[in-house]
Design a protein around this motif. Structure first.
Motif, PDB file in Angstrom:
ATOM      1  N   UNK A  16       3.569   3.267 -23.892  1.00  0.00           N
ATOM      2  CA  UNK A  16       3.547   1.883 -23.410  1.00  0.00           C
ATOM      3  C   UNK A  16       3.516   1.856 -21.885  1.00  0.00           C
ATOM      4  N   UNK A  17       4.281   2.735 -21.261  1.00  0.00           N
ATOM      5  CA  UNK A  17       4.304   2.785 -19.795  1.00  0.00           C
ATOM      6  C   UNK A  17       2.944   3.211 -19.242  1.00  0.00           C
ATOM      7  N   UNK A  18       2.334   4.208 -19.874  1.00  0.00           N
ATOM      8  CA  UNK A  18       1.010   4.654 -19.432  1.00  0.00           C
ATOM      9  C   UNK A  18       0.014   3.502 -19.564  1.00  0.00           C
ATOM     10  N   UNK A  19       0.034   2.832 -20.702  1.00  0.00           N
ATOM     11  CA  UNK A  19      -0.874   1.702 -20.918  1.00  0.00           C
ATOM     12  C   UNK A  19      -0.643   0.614 -19.865  1.00  0.00           C
ATOM     13  N   UNK A  20       0.607   0.286 -19.631  1.00  0.00           N
ATOM     14  CA  UNK A  20       0.925  -0.764 -18.666  1.00  0.00           C
ATOM     15  C   UNK A  20       0.496  -0.371 -17.255  1.00  0.00           C
ATOM     16  N   UNK A  21       0.627   0.921 -16.917  1.00  0.00           N
ATOM     17  CA  UNK A  21       0.182   1.402 -15.607  1.00  0.00           C
ATOM     18  C   UNK A  21      -1.321   1.179 -15.437  1.00  0.00           C
ATOM     19  N   UNK A  22      -2.096   1.479 -16.484  1.00  0.00           N
ATOM     20  CA  UNK A  22      -3.539   1.258 -16.414  1.00  0.00           C
ATOM     21  C   UNK A  22      -3.853  -0.230 -16.294  1.00  0.00           C
ATOM     22  N   UNK A  23      -3.207  -1.059 -17.104  1.00  0.00           N
ATOM     23  CA  UNK A  23      -3.517  -2.483 -17.129  1.00  0.00           C
ATOM     24  C   UNK A  23      -3.108  -3.201 -15.850  1.00  0.00           C
ATOM     25  N   UNK A  24      -2.193  -2.615 -15.102  1.00  0.00           N
ATOM     26  CA  UNK A  24      -1.750  -3.221 -13.838  1.00  0.00           C
ATOM     27  C   UNK A  24      -2.774  -3.022 -12.725  1.00  0.00           C
ATOM     28  N   UNK A  25      -3.774  -2.178 -12.961  1.00  0.00           N
ATOM     29  CA  UNK A  25      -4.760  -1.836 -11.929  1.00  0.00           C
ATOM     30  C   UNK A  25      -6.098  -2.537 -12.155  1.00  0.00           C
ATOM     31  N   UNK A  26      -6.859  -2.671 -11.072  1.00  0.00           N
ATOM     32  CA  UNK A  26      -8.241  -3.142 -11.180  1.00  0.00           C
ATOM     33  C   UNK A  26      -9.091  -2.004 -11.739  1.00  0.00           C
ATOM     34  N   UNK A  27     -10.285  -2.334 -12.268  1.00  0.00           N
ATOM     35  CA  UNK A  27     -11.141  -1.341 -12.912  1.00  0.00           C
ATOM     36  C   UNK A  27     -11.349  -0.056 -12.103  1.00  0.00           C
ATOM     37  N   UNK A  28     -11.761  -0.135 -10.826  1.00  0.00           N
ATOM     38  CA  UNK A  28     -12.006   1.118 -10.089  1.00  0.00           C
ATOM     39  C   UNK A  28     -10.752   1.987  -9.975  1.00  0.00           C
ATOM     40  N   UNK A  29      -9.606   1.346  -9.849  1.00  0.00           N
ATOM     41  CA  UNK A  29      -8.349   2.083  -9.720  1.00  0.00           C
ATOM     42  C   UNK A  29      -7.938   2.721 -11.038  1.00  0.00           C
ATOM     43  N   UNK A  30      -8.370   2.127 -12.148  1.00  0.00           N
ATOM     44  CA  UNK A  30      -8.078   2.719 -13.453  1.00  0.00           C
ATOM     45  C   UNK A  30      -8.764   4.074 -13.583  1.00  0.00           C
ATOM     46  N   UNK A  31      -9.988   4.166 -13.072  1.00  0.00           N
ATOM     47  CA  UNK A  31     -10.681   5.459 -13.106  1.00  0.00           C
ATOM     48  C   UNK A  31      -9.950   6.486 -12.248  1.00  0.00           C
ATOM     49  N   UNK A  32      -9.429   6.043 -11.118  1.00  0.00           N
ATOM     50  CA  UNK A  32      -8.667   6.949 -10.251  1.00  0.00           C
ATOM     51  C   UNK A  32      -7.418   7.446 -10.977  1.00  0.00           C
ATOM     52  N   UNK A  33      -6.738   6.557 -11.683  1.00  0.00           N
ATOM     53  CA  UNK A  33      -5.546   6.963 -12.431  1.00  0.00           C
ATOM     54  C   UNK A  33      -5.923   7.947 -13.542  1.00  0.00           C
ATOM     55  N   UNK A  34      -7.053   7.715 -14.194  1.00  0.00           N
ATOM     56  CA  UNK A  34      -7.521   8.649 -15.225  1.00  0.00           C
ATOM     57  C   UNK A  34      -7.779  10.023 -14.604  1.00  0.00           C
ATOM     58  N   UNK A  35      -8.366  10.043 -13.406  1.00  0.00           N
ATOM     59  CA  UNK A  35      -8.602  11.297 -12.692  1.00  0.00           C
ATOM     60  C   UNK A  35      -7.275  11.995 -12.376  1.00  0.00           C
ATOM     61  N   UNK A  36      -6.279  11.216 -11.979  1.00  0.00           N
ATOM     62  CA  UNK A  36      -4.965  11.796 -11.701  1.00  0.00           C
ATOM     63  C   UNK A  36      -4.378  12.430 -12.960  1.00  0.00           C
TER      64      UNK A  36
END
Length: 154
Positions: A16-36
């Motif tokens: 749930x925390x991982x999902x919420x972290x992704x949803x808190x970001x704009x689309x380009x930043x979500x890709x950056x988080x996936x890269x991390x």
């Protein structure tokens, strides 16, 4: 604003925390988080490094991803995965599951909704084929958990 999915009793807190972290970001930043996440895929334990025969290929993934699931004597699930460094999306998905499922019981892993990958907000950022790959990673993990439990009971 409370998302009804975030109160789902079947979703483990780490997922749930991982999902919420992704949803808190704009689309380009979500890709950056996936890269991390791809950079944080846990290394294989030493005892498995020379045993590729134990790992199952997730053929639905575009890149070669292999997984192996352990269920210990306390029913705690350990997901081990390998994916090439030059495949950051696939590595990221494997890492999300390896980290998100870490420490969960077999029952908790089996309770993870099959559509969890679709809830990360990445459907616009990555191809549907890649989302299906992560869905397959989760499905094969759950299947291996069921097989390990059945073998123990059998």
């Amino acid at each position: 604003m409370t998302d009804p999915a975030s109160t789902s009793p079947s979703l483990a807190p780490a997922l749930a925390e991982i999902r919420d972290d992704f949803l808190a970001l704009e689309q380009p930043d979500r890709l950056q988080l996936l890269l991390e996440f791809s950079e944080e895929l846990p290394d294989l334990p030493e005892r498995y490094r020379d045993h590729p025969d134990l790992f199952e290929r997730v053929v639905e993934c575009q890149s070669p991803v292999y997984i192996f699931v352990e269920v210990d004597e306390h029913d705690i699930v350990h997901l081990h995965a390998t994916a090439p460094e030059e495949s950051p999306t696939t590595r990221g998905f494997a890492s999300i599951l390896a980290q998100g499922l870490a420490g969960l019981t077999a029952e908790e892993v089996l309770a993870v909704p099959d559509d969890y990958p679709q809830t990360l907000g990445l459907t616009q950022a990555v191809s549907p084929l890649r989302i299906r790959g992560m869905t397959a990673l989760l499905g094969r993990t759950k299947r291996q958990v069921r097989e390990k439990l059945a073998a123990r009971e059998g």
